[in-house]
Enzyme design. Structure first.
Site, PDB file in Angstrom:
ATOM      1  N   ASP A 120       0.847  -1.188   0.000  1.00  0.00           N
ATOM      2  CA  ASP A 120       0.000   0.000   0.000  1.00  0.00           C
ATOM      3  C   ASP A 120       0.896   1.257   0.000  1.00  0.00           C
ATOM      4  O   ASP A 120       2.137   1.138   0.102  1.00  0.00           O
ATOM      5  CB  ASP A 120      -0.923  -0.057   1.235  1.00  0.00           C
ATOM      6  N   ASP A 173       3.053   6.027  -4.720  1.00  0.00           N
ATOM      7  CA  ASP A 173       2.205   7.153  -4.330  1.00  0.00           C
ATOM      8  C   ASP A 173       2.947   8.481  -4.469  1.00  0.00           C
ATOM      9  O   ASP A 173       3.668   8.901  -3.565  1.00  0.00           O
ATOM     10  CB  ASP A 173       1.706   6.954  -2.887  1.00  0.00           C
ATOM     11  N   HIS A 220      -8.664   8.916   4.206  1.00  0.00           N
ATOM     12  CA  HIS A 220      -8.265   7.825   5.103  1.00  0.00           C
ATOM     13  C   HIS A 220      -8.614   8.096   6.574  1.00  0.00           C
ATOM     14  O   HIS A 220      -8.405   9.194   7.062  1.00  0.00           O
ATOM     15  CB  HIS A 220      -6.754   7.608   5.023  1.00  0.00           C
TER      16      HIS A 220
HETATM   17  P1  13P Z   1      -9.237   3.471   5.547  1.00  0.00           P
HETATM   18  O1  13P Z   1      -8.181   3.192   6.555  1.00  0.00           O
HETATM   19  O2  13P Z   1      -9.861   4.796   5.694  1.00  0.00           O
HETATM   20  O3  13P Z   1     -10.247   2.357   5.460  1.00  0.00           O
HETATM   21  O4  13P Z   1      -8.494   3.527   4.125  1.00  0.00           O
HETATM   22  C1  13P Z   1      -7.695   2.447   3.740  1.00  0.00           C
HETATM   23  C2  13P Z   1      -6.938   2.777   2.514  1.00  0.00           C
HETATM   24  O5  13P Z   1      -7.378   3.513   1.661  1.00  0.00           O
HETATM   25  C3  13P Z   1      -5.634   2.146   2.366  1.00  0.00           C
HETATM   26  O6  13P Z   1      -4.975   2.475   1.212  1.00  0.00           O
END
Ligand code: 13P
Length: 280
Positions: free
Chosen positions: A82, A104, A179
Site C-alpha cells: 500500500d 504514491d 483515510h
Molecule cells: P481506511 O483506513 O480509511 O479504510 O483507508 C484504507 C486505505 O485507503 C488504504 O490504502
C-alpha cells in the site's frame, strides 16, 4: 491456489462491473481472517501492507504468509504494497516478494508525480509486478478540507494523461474519500468518477473505504471502481475484539482462546464486507 496477479483480479472485476476489495492487514490473524473469509464466500481478496506497519510485520513475512495461505484456498488472492512514495522501499518490497505495489506520488506536482510513477513502472515491469498510481491526493478523513475540497479531486483529463504517460495497472482517484475516521459523512462525486472512467481504460481504485455509506459504494462500484481499499474499520474491529475477549471470563480459561474468538469475528466482518463485491 498460487497468488493471483492484482491486475488480473482487477480485470475480472472490471468485466463484472464491480470492485475487488483490498484489506490492510498487519499480523497473522488479520491476514488469515481475510483469506479464510474470502474462501468462505468464494470471492477474490487482496491483502495489503502499509510500509509504516513494517515494525509490526516485515514485508518478507507478510508476503510469505499471504503466499502460504493463498495455497490453502480456492479463491484468487492478491498481494499488494500500500501507499509508498519511496523508490528504494518499493524495490525492496518487490525483492521480498510483493507482486503489486503502490507508487504514491500524489503529493507531488503532476509532472513530478508522472516522472516518479513512470520510473517505478519501468523497474516493476522487469519483474512482472503491477503498479498502482495515485492522482489527486486522497488525504485524511480527520480534515474536512481533505475530502470536501473539489480542487484536490482528480479530473478526467489529468487521469487520462497520467494513465497514458505512466502505464500504471490501476489508478487511485480523489473523488471525495479520505483515510481514517470521517469528521463528517463523505459524499462521493459519482458523476466525476463516471467521467474519469470514460476517459481512461485503467481500472480505478477507491481509497479511504472505512465509513463510506453502502449505497455510495454500490454506485462507485458500478461506475468504474475496481479496487476498494479498507483499513481503519478492520484495525479498530480487531482491537475491540481483543479488548472484549480479555475483559471476559473466557480469557482465564485458556491462554489461546483469544485466537479463535478474534478469527471468527474478523472473518464474519470480511464475509459481510465482501457481499459488496458482486462476483457471480
Ligand atoms: P481506511 O483506513 O480509511 O479504510 O483507508 C484504507 C486505505 O485507503 C488504504 O490504502
Amino acid at each position: 491456489m498460487a497468488l493471483e496477479k492484482v491486475s488480473n483480479i482487477l480485470q475480472e472485476a472490471e468485466k463484472r462491473n464491480t470492485s475487488a476489495i483490498a484489506f490492510d492487514a498487519f499480523d497473522y490473524q488479520t491476514i488469515y481472517s481475510c483469506i479464510m473469509g474470502a474462501e468462505a464466500v468464494k470471492k477474490p481478496v487482496i491483502l495489503m501492507l502499509y510500509p509504516t506497519m513494517d515494525s509490526l510485520i516485515t514485508p518478507r513475512i507478510f508476503a510469505e504468509t499471504v503466499k502460504d495461505l493463498a495455497k490453502k484456498v480456492s479463491v484468487p488472492v492478491g498481494l499488494h504494497l500500500d501507499h509508498c512514495s519511496n523508490y528504494e522501499y518499493i524495490l525492496s518490497a518487490i525483492r521480498e516478494g510483493f507482486t503489486s505495489v503502490m507508487a504514491d506520488g500524489s503529493t507531488l506536482p503532476f509532472e513530478q508525480n508522472v516522472a516518479f510513477t513512470k520510473e517505478v513502472v519501468r523497474a516493476a515491469t522487469v519483474f512482472g509486478v503491477d503498479v498502482e498510481g495515485e492522482l489527486g491526493h486522497v488525504g485524511s478523513a480527520g480534515n474536512e478540507s481533505d475530502f470536501c475540497n473539489e480542487n484536490s479531486y482528480t479530473t478526467p483529463e489529468d487521469a487520462a494523461a497520467f494513465a497514458d504517460a505512466t502505464g500504471v495497472a490501476s489508478l487511485a482517484v480523489a473523488i471525495g474519500s479520505a483515510h481514517g475516521h470521517y469528521v463528517k459523512e463523505p459524499k462521493l462525486d459519482i458523476e466525476r468518477l463516471r467521467e474519469i472512467n470514460e476517459a481512461t481504460k485503467t481500472p480505478l481504485v477507491l481509497h479511504g473505504g472505512s465509513g463510506i455509506p453502502q449505497e455510495q459504494l454500490v454506485a462507485a462500484f458500478k461506475n468504474g471502481i475496481n479496487k476498494f481499499n479498507v483499513g481503519t474499520e478492520y484495525f479498530i474491529l480487531n482491537a475491540k475484539l481483543q479488548k472484549d475477549f480479555f475483559g471476559s471470563e473466557e480469557a482465564d480459561k485458556s491462554p489461546f482462546g483469544v485466537v479463535p474468538f478474534v478469527r471468527k469475528n474478523l472473518q464474519s466482518y470480511i464475509e459481510k464486507k465482501l457481499e459488496l463485491s458482486v462476483w457471480s
